[in-house]
Design an enzyme around this catalytic site. Structure first.
Site, PDB file in Angstrom:
ATOM      1  N   HIS A  13      19.125  -0.226   0.325  1.00 51.40           N
ATOM      2  CA  HIS A  13      17.656  -0.017   0.527  1.00 51.40           C
ATOM      3  C   HIS A  13      16.925  -1.302   0.809  1.00 51.40           C
ATOM      4  O   HIS A  13      15.715  -1.150   1.713  1.00 51.40           O
ATOM      5  CB  HIS A  13      17.499   0.631  -0.912  1.00 51.40           C
ATOM      6  N   CYS A  40       0.827  -1.086   0.125  1.00 50.61           N
ATOM      7  CA  CYS A  40       0.034  -0.072  -0.103  1.00 50.61           C
ATOM      8  C   CYS A  40       0.662   1.185  -0.199  1.00 50.61           C
ATOM      9  O   CYS A  40       0.313   2.391  -0.358  1.00 50.61           O
ATOM     10  CB  CYS A  40      -0.776   0.093   1.383  1.00 50.61           C
TER      11      CYS A  40
END
Length: 428
Positions: free
Chosen positions: A97, A50
């Site tokens: 990351h 999301c």
């Protein structure tokens, strides 16, 4: 091969754009296969939640731009519309990351645990469609180990600040006592299940669970003393809800403005509090224009979440130190893949000498030479060929005083430590 990561998340792009580039389960599988088949792409994984959509790829040198261009085409978005929101990480930064993502350091809710499960789901999907090779397979296994260590060695997850908890906390601020409220949960995924647990702890007056699959809704509702309804019956029950929390995987809104207008009229203007934590959004954005409706989206939760982050800042710094160390370890392994392996070269050279001498020995036997003479020739010639190059280098080292090479040879060949440190000097 270079490792690149492209993506956008809650920090770089509004929800209106994030929902356009989101992938659900089946679409993600097809998309991963398609991305892997692009020219120059060797490995590929798509992580879509999301709050983020990210592409992790190993590519051929010079093809670093291919994943981003594929994303443009796949979603029919021009570079002008998408690129200003995209970030790109290469090599070490790409590894750092994904480590930060999996440990929750890059999440809207710092340290939230659900993201690790979502990374594992993306990894499993990539394995099913066979878009990973050994380098990224190793990267993902390393990622899971790092996330586990950060969880065990720091207090990054010490305080509950998940999106589901934040939604319930926000509802509690609007309705002072949730024991007087009827709550409608739309969906039955992890976020809704977490919200149901929090609400059960608050002893809400009534809990409704709506889902496309009624059996799934019944299972979740039964666990928390609620009542299940089919998603198709949502409009019939919406007016009962004081609080609505929605998180489905639908591609189109499941709660429309007309449905909410009708519900408000039935409620005789009693206010409704609604939280939409789905991407794409479950509730039509124009619902926020209605009187007596308080609609919060995923991005609106940030202010509430920020209040809970101070306690995790120290843990985040500790986690960052762990990640930096593990980035170096993975990248050292990855770079070693590109180096020439001297063992393979040594073996290839030895096998070439063996084949040459063996062919000459076989020719001697065919010419009538005795087995004893042939075996002696084979043994002496093969020994001389195998030792010629290292012997020449050691003689040169002895003459030049290169003790490092002499000591290394001693260790390499397992020679007696008390042997002459200048082998071959007399012969030289």
């Amino acid at each position: 091969m270079p490792l690149v990561a492209f993506g956008l998340n809650h920090l770089t792009a509004p929800v209106s754009l994030r929902e356009q580039v989101a992938f659900d389960g089946d679409r993600a599988r097809l998309a991963m296969s398609d991305l892997r088949q692009q020219a120059g792409v060797d490995e590929a994984m798509i992580l879509s939640t999301c709050n983020r959509t990210e592409l992790y790829c190993s590519v051929h040198p010079g093809a670093e731009h291919v994943p981003a261009e594929w994303l443009h085409r796949h979603h029919h978005l021009t570079a002008e519309k998408l690129d200003e929101f995209l970030y790109r990480h290469d090599e070490d930064d790409a590894v750092r990351h994904i480590f930060r993502v999996a440990t929750g350091l890059d999440s809207m809710v710092l340290g939230e645990p659900q993201i690790l499960g979502q990374v594992k789901d993306a990894y499993q999907m990539a394995r099913e469609v066979q878009t990973l090779g050994p380098p990224m397979e190793r990267l993902l296994q390393h990622t899971f180990a790092v996330a586990k260590r950060v969880r065990s060695d720091t207090r990054i997850g010490a305080h509950t600040v998940s999106v589901a908890f934040t939604a319930v906390r926000l509802a509690e601020q609007v309705f002072t006592d949730l024991r007087d409220a009827c709550v409608l949960l739309v969906g039955a995924g992890d976020t809704v299940e977490l919200a149901a647990r929090h609400l059960a702890g608050k002893q809400v007056k009534r809990l409704l669970v709506a889902n496309r699959t009624l059996e799934t809704a019944q299972t979740l509702a039964h666990q928390h003393g609620g009542y299940a309804i089919a998603l198709s019956d949502l409009g019939k029950h919406l007016a009962e809800a004081d609080i609505v929390i929605s998180s489905t995987a639908a591609r189109q809104p499941v709660i429309t403005r007309n449905m909410v207008e009708a519900a408000i009229a039935t409620r005789r203007r009693r206010p409704m509090f609604m939280v939409d934590i789905a991407v794409p959004r479950d509730i039509e954005p124009t619902v926020s224009e209605l009187r007596d409706v308080f609609l919060y989206g995923i991005d609106d939760l940030r202010q509430v979440i920020d209040e809970h982050l101070r306690s995790r800042e120290t843990a985040a710094n500790e986690a960052g130190a762990i990640i930096d160390l593990q980035v170096d370890r993975y990248m050292n392994w990855r770079r070693a893949l590109t180096l020439r392996n001297p063992v393979l070269d040594l073996r290839a050279s030895a096998e070439a000498h063996r084949d040459d001498v063996l062919a000459r020995a076989q020719a001697m036997i065919e010419r009538g030479k005795s087995p004893e003479e042939t075996l002696a020739f084979l043994a002496n010639t093969l020994t001389n060929k195998l030792l010629h190059a290292p012997s020449a280098r050691l003689r040169e080292a002895a003459l030049s005083g290169d003790l490092d090479l002499l000591n290394a040879a001693e260790r390499l060949y397992g020679l007696d430590a008390d042997a002459d440190p200048n082998p071959g000097a007399d012969e030289a």
